[in-house]
Design a protein around this motif. Structure first.
Motif: not given
Lengths: 211, 211
Positions: B15-20, B52-55, B62-66
């Motif tokens: 859930r945290t990862r998806a929220a990020l 943040f850095y756990n994910h 992160l922006f590449e994934v987004a």
């Protein structure tokens, strides 16, 4: 033609200003672009950091002047390439071809164009207003079939940017061939038959040499 | 289909990862774009800065994934718009029309596309690979006349970006009309007659509703 400043002090001020504009033009063509710091600009211009504000209120003011300078050079290069051409289709093709070829002949202008991006379409300098004027005339004379000049200019600019991106990512492609093919494709979009578009796009091109 | 994580801890981490990722997708559609700070992202996601850095190893990871997430949504929207269409020319027109109309129907996707710019052409996700595949097939079947698929995709992307710029700077223009006209212009470029291109570009469009 710029007036020659009257006094020695004025001449020195004009030289400093020109050096700052030149440095900004050079930086525009680098990946850093308008992100360069004022100290980067004054170092490159070889003028003191303090004298910057005697000439420009801000970095963005200087970069606006630099962008106008480069776009106006692009406009004059286009004028040179089209001098003496009568056929509106050939004028359009020459503009597309010389612009794409600037990657090789005038890389600084080409890089600045990329930096400016689609804001180029809104500038009173450079190729966009000339393209607008020439496509209007080509449609009015019946040589090209264009319903909406603003869309035609936007599509032309976009196709040019797309092909520049392609050339930068595929070194097997030949700039001159892509330039000729792009001009032919756009002329087909504007109502010429494929064979006519191809013929017009392969006429000898007066690639400008001005710097 | 994503697997449902087994334990409560794993579900919370997912859930945290998806929220990020969601927060980064939202930020991509703002003028800030990838310039947003990590604290902007974690605030928007309502998670602690430290997690943040756990994910993700970095903001750019992160922006590449987004970006992939948004481009893949664009691809699925295109698939929805073209479901059941047999005519390759109509498939191409539908892709152009639904993409330009996303300004209104899916502004987040449209803004992200602008942020990504021509790098979009190099992405394995989204519309570019689908356009490449469909234009190859359209040329192979003889329905469209395309000599160089990469150039055709680059011109299409560029013309779309150019028309988006136009629509953003001239509020008197109607998005749907520009979308239809652009599709018709590109089909003319790809060998259809003007009247045929016009007819194909005005067929009923299944504008996708997926979010």
């Amino acid at each position: 033609m710029q007036e020659i400043p009257a006094t020695r002090l004025e001449r020195r001020k004009a030289r400093t200003r020109a050096a700052l504009v030149d440095a900004a033009c050079d930086l525009l063509a680098t990946p850093q672009g308008t992100e360069a710091r004022i100290s980067d600009i004054t170092n490159r211009a070889d003028v003191g950091l303090g004298s910057f504000y005697n000439h420009f209120a801000s970095k963005s003011e200087l970069f606006e002047v630099a962008i106008s300078t480069v776009l106006e050079l692009h406009g004059r290069l286009f004028d040179e390439a089209c001098a003496g051409l009568d056929d509106p289709a050939e004028v359009f093709a020459a503009g597309v071809r010389m612009t794409l070829r600037m990657r090789v002949t005038h890389p600084k202008v080409a890089h600045t164009m990329i930096q400016v991006g689609f804001r180029y379409l809104d500038s009173p300098e450079g190729l966009a207003p000339r393209a607008y004027r020439d496509l209007e005339a080509a449609a009015a004379s019946g040589r090209l079939d264009i319903d909406n000049t603003a869309m035609a200019v936007a599509c032309t600019a976009g196709a040019l940017f797309g092909c520049i991106h392609l050339l930068e990512h595929d070194s097997s492609l030949d700039t001159d061939s892509v330039a000729d093919d792009l001009a032919a494709s756009l002329l087909t979009m504007f109502g010429l038959t494929k064979s006519e578009a191809r013929e017009v796009s392969r006429r000898p091109l007066n690639q400008p040499t001005l710097t």
